[in-house]
Design an enzyme around this catalytic site. Structure first.
Site, PDB file in Angstrom:
ATOM      1  N   HIS A 242      39.748  33.177  37.560  1.00 54.82           N
ATOM      2  CA  HIS A 242      39.746  31.868  36.911  1.00 54.82           C
ATOM      3  C   HIS A 242      41.098  31.142  37.034  1.00 54.82           C
ATOM      4  O   HIS A 242      41.178  30.014  37.484  1.00 54.82           O
ATOM      5  CB  HIS A 242      39.432  32.013  35.414  1.00 54.82           C
ATOM      6  CG  HIS A 242      38.178  32.748  35.090  1.00 54.82           C
ATOM      7  ND1 HIS A 242      36.911  32.183  35.150  1.00 54.82           N
ATOM      8  CD2 HIS A 242      38.000  34.029  34.664  1.00 54.82           C
ATOM      9  CE1 HIS A 242      36.023  33.081  34.774  1.00 54.82           C
ATOM     10  NE2 HIS A 242      36.637  34.207  34.489  1.00 54.82           N
TER      11      HIS A 242
HETATM   12  O1  RIB Z   1      37.667  32.727  30.258  1.00 53.45           O
HETATM   13  C1  RIB Z   1      38.632  33.090  31.197  1.00 53.45           C
HETATM   14  C2  RIB Z   1      40.008  32.912  30.640  1.00 53.45           C
HETATM   15  O2  RIB Z   1      40.188  33.757  29.496  1.00 53.45           O
HETATM   16  C3  RIB Z   1      41.085  33.345  31.638  1.00 53.45           C
HETATM   17  O3  RIB Z   1      42.243  32.588  31.436  1.00 53.45           O
HETATM   18  C4  RIB Z   1      41.318  34.771  31.266  1.00 53.45           C
HETATM   19  O4  RIB Z   1      42.608  35.239  31.662  1.00 53.45           O
HETATM   20  C5  RIB Z   1      41.224  34.697  29.764  1.00 53.45           C
HETATM   21  O5  RIB Z   1      42.467  34.204  29.271  1.00 53.45           O
END
Ligand code: RIB
Ligand code: CA
Length: 325
Positions: A242
């Protein structure tokens, strides 16, 4: 082109590690420092993980600042992968970087005020719960003038949530902080699950990280140890990284498509952390965010692999005694 001067606000986190290494492997980015928040794992572990990641690259000049240990109002929740905790030395070797004595919120305030005074505002890549940034904006609203934009990984609009049926984790973890940031007037670029789940990394990509020397090997270790694939959910092999999308958007915005719209977040009840976007302007409210909706998956994956590999080039150049141009 002048490098983007950025601060990364993070909760490392495996995908945070990829984002930080991508930034440190990109000449288009000048990483001024890391402000760290609790999220995926408790603050002590997110800070330790951040220090290890920076140490892997030999960039001890990049300061790591510890920030909020918990959300503004709601009870504490940790990430789905909270069991990872502090990265084991067998996966990510111990390093020589220790956190700064300056709190992350004070670092954010000091840096953005200096940026405003120099008329050279900073980009903040926010890849964890938004607690640190909200605290800086609440305590010192003037700092908004020193923030060019916040590129935030978070939210879910057409995608379902993944920590609850409605909420993406960063928003669930501190919805009140997100509400403050979204209504601060600071330009926001949002990378929701809608787009981060369009790019899935597989074992062959993780193995390719190894071209990145010690840093790439550590990243490969993390992603091969903690399987984040979900064929039932994603419909094909692989898992998302992500947070790296925030860095990729800065470096190669042409890989992405999005639209300006009004966004909001639920701060109470069973749908706490649910984000909504007025894509068809039904509310008549001014847009407060650019929501990224599409990514060129191949282009993004190739860019991340290329920037991780550069750590190996640097390492080889140093071993050869040369000084990389
Ligand atoms: O939902 C994904 C996010 O939540 C990313 O930033 C992961 O590292 C967690 O922080
Ligand atoms: Ca994160």
């Amino acid at each position: 082109m002048k490098p983007h001067r950025i601060i990364i606000d993070a909760d490392p986190g495996v995908d945070d590690a990829a984002a930080i290494l991508m930034a440190l492997g990109s000449p288009e980015v000048d990483l001024l420092g890391l402000s760290i928040v609790a999220g995926n794992v408790p603050l002590e572990a997110t800070v330790a993980n951040a220090c290890k990641i920076v140490a892997l690259t030999g960039r001890g000049d990049v300061p790591v600042h510890a920030g909020a240990a918990g959300p503004l109002v709601r009870d504490q929740v940790y990430g789905k992968y909270a069991h990872i905790g502090a990265f084991n030395d067998s996966l990510v070797p111990a390093g020589d970087v220790v956190p700064s004595a300056e709190n992350a919120v004070q670092f954010l305030v000091r840096s953005t005020r200096a940026a405003a005074a120099a008329n050279d505002p900073i980009t903040i890549c926010a890849i964890g719960p938004l607690t640190n940034i909200a605290l800086a904006l609440i305590q010192h609203p003037d700092v908004a003038r020193g923030i060019r934009r916040i590129v935030s990984m978070g939210g879910a609009f057409t995608a379902l949530g993944h920590r609850t049926p409605w909420a993406e984790f960063n928003l669930l973890a501190d919805p009140h902080a997100a509400d403050i940031v979204y209504h601060s007037g600071v330009p926001i670029v949002m990378m929701p699950l809608d787009v981060t789940l369009q790019a899935l990394f597989t074992e062959q990509h993780f193995v390719a990280f190894r071209r990145g020397g010690a840093a790439g090997q550590a990243l490969c270790n993390l992603f091969t140890t903690f399987d984040r694939s979900d064929i039932a959910r994603f419909g094909r092999p692989g898992g998302p990284i992500h947070d790296a999308m925030t860095i990729a958007w800065l470096i190669r915005p042409g890989l992405f498509k999005g639209c300006d719209t009004y966004v909001g977040v639920e701060v109470a009840g069973v749908t706490m952390g649910y984000t909504y976007a007025d894509f068809h302007d039904k509310l008549g409210r001014a847009a407060n965010a650019t929501v990224i909706t599409e990514v060129d998956e191949t282009g993004f994956i190739g860019l991340l692999l290329d920037r991780i590999a550069r750590h190996g080039d640097t390492e080889n150049a140093e071993i050869a005694g040369g000084v990389k141009a």
